[in-house]
Design a protein around this motif. Structure first.
Motif, mmCIF file in Angstrom:
data_model
loop_
_atom_site.group_PDB
_atom_site.id
_atom_site.type_symbol
_atom_site.label_atom_id
_atom_site.label_comp_id
_atom_site.label_asym_id
_atom_site.label_seq_id
_atom_site.Cartn_x
_atom_site.Cartn_y
_atom_site.Cartn_z
ATOM 1 N N ALA A 36 -7.213 -8.399 -2.996
ATOM 2 C CA ALA A 36 -5.872 -8.976 -2.928
ATOM 3 C C ALA A 36 -5.021 -8.597 -4.135
ATOM 4 N N LEU A 37 -5.576 -8.689 -5.317
ATOM 5 C CA LEU A 37 -4.797 -8.428 -6.533
ATOM 6 C C LEU A 37 -4.554 -6.942 -6.718
ATOM 7 N N TYR A 38 -5.593 -6.132 -6.588
ATOM 8 C CA TYR A 38 -5.439 -4.683 -6.718
ATOM 9 C C TYR A 38 -4.461 -4.154 -5.676
ATOM 10 N N GLY A 39 -4.657 -4.568 -4.412
ATOM 11 C CA GLY A 39 -3.774 -4.115 -3.344
ATOM 12 C C GLY A 39 -2.335 -4.535 -3.563
ATOM 13 N N LEU A 40 -2.131 -5.730 -4.096
ATOM 14 C CA LEU A 40 -0.787 -6.210 -4.400
ATOM 15 C C LEU A 40 -0.085 -5.276 -5.372
#
Length: 252
Positions: free
Chosen positions: A154-158
């Protein structure tokens, strides 16, 4: 540095995609400023490799791009050494794999700082030089994870999705000034970091390969070839594009 040589500033240049991109640019006659947060020995080896591949000049510096002001200091160091920046390759990035609901504010701050803020502020910092030159190219290294969902991403993709949007908005605003802005989205690439990470999880490598229609992992040099294309293609009509290099990962 010969007058005809163009200068490329490459972040995350000590290993993986950044290192291969630096080698590819060196082979095409670019002078290079190599930036990374690795070790001085890694950067010295990268510098030697670039010189061996024909780079007319190379310099390097250690920068922690999570620190406020580091991106601007990096650009200033490159300009102080070479007097120009023709290509900014924002490649540096970090991951933090966790289930959503378990991230801390510290996780969020550091990943956003390295993956997004550094590219944002480095790009702003090179604008005066590129405007004075009348041209320049900026390439962001995003990820296929900026376009698809996956567990513990979630964080990396964001940050990578934001980087793709930043590419489009910068391109829209800067095109008429002769500044070409694009991004590259690599898929599963067989860097040592990825192999080590996935190798610690039973069956993970096989699972990743199974998601790639061409049936194999990509190589860092294949991403470097795509970067080289955007860095050297004649004309400026490729603008605001995210070039996906993922063996077909996101098409299914």
């Amino acid at each position: 540095m010969p007058d005809a040589a163009k200068l490329a500033l490459v972040t995350g240049a000590s290993r993986g995609i950044g290192l291969e991109a630096a080698f590819a640019l060196a082979s095409r006659g670019f002078a290079l400023f190599l930036a990374a947060e690795g070790t001085a020995e890694e950067l010295a080896a990268a510098e030697a490799g670039c010189l061996a591949r024909g780079a007319p000049a190379v310099a390097h510096g250690l920068f922690d791009l999570a620190e406020p002001g580091a991106a601007e200091a990096m650009v200033a160091a490159a300009l102080d050494r070479f007097g120009r920046i023709d290509l900014l390759l924002n490649n540096a990035g970090i991951r933090c794999r966790k289930a959503f609901g378990t991230y801390t504010r510290e996780d969020f701050a550091r990943v956003v700082a390295v993956n997004l803020e550094a590219a944002f502020f480095a790009s702003q910092a090179v604008l005066p030089a590129m405007r004075a030159q009348g041209a320049g190219r900026i390439i962001h290294v995003a990820s296929q994870m900026g376009s698809v969902a996956a567990e513990e991403n979630a964080l990396y993709g964001l940050t990578k999705a934001a980087l793709i949007h930043l590419t489009r908005n910068m391109a829209f605003e800067l095109a008429r000034e002769g500044i070409q802005v694009n991004s590259i989205s690599p898929g599963p690439i067989a860097t040592q970091f990825n192999l080590d990470t996935w190798g610690r999880q039973p069956g993970k490598l096989d699972t990743m390969v199974g998601r790639v229609p061409v049936g194999r992992m990509g190589e860092a040099r294949e991403v470097a070839e795509a970067i080289l294309f955007l860095a050297t293609a004649e004309g400026g009509f490729i603008q605001g594009h995210d070039l996906v290099v993922d063996g077909g990962y996101i098409i299914h």
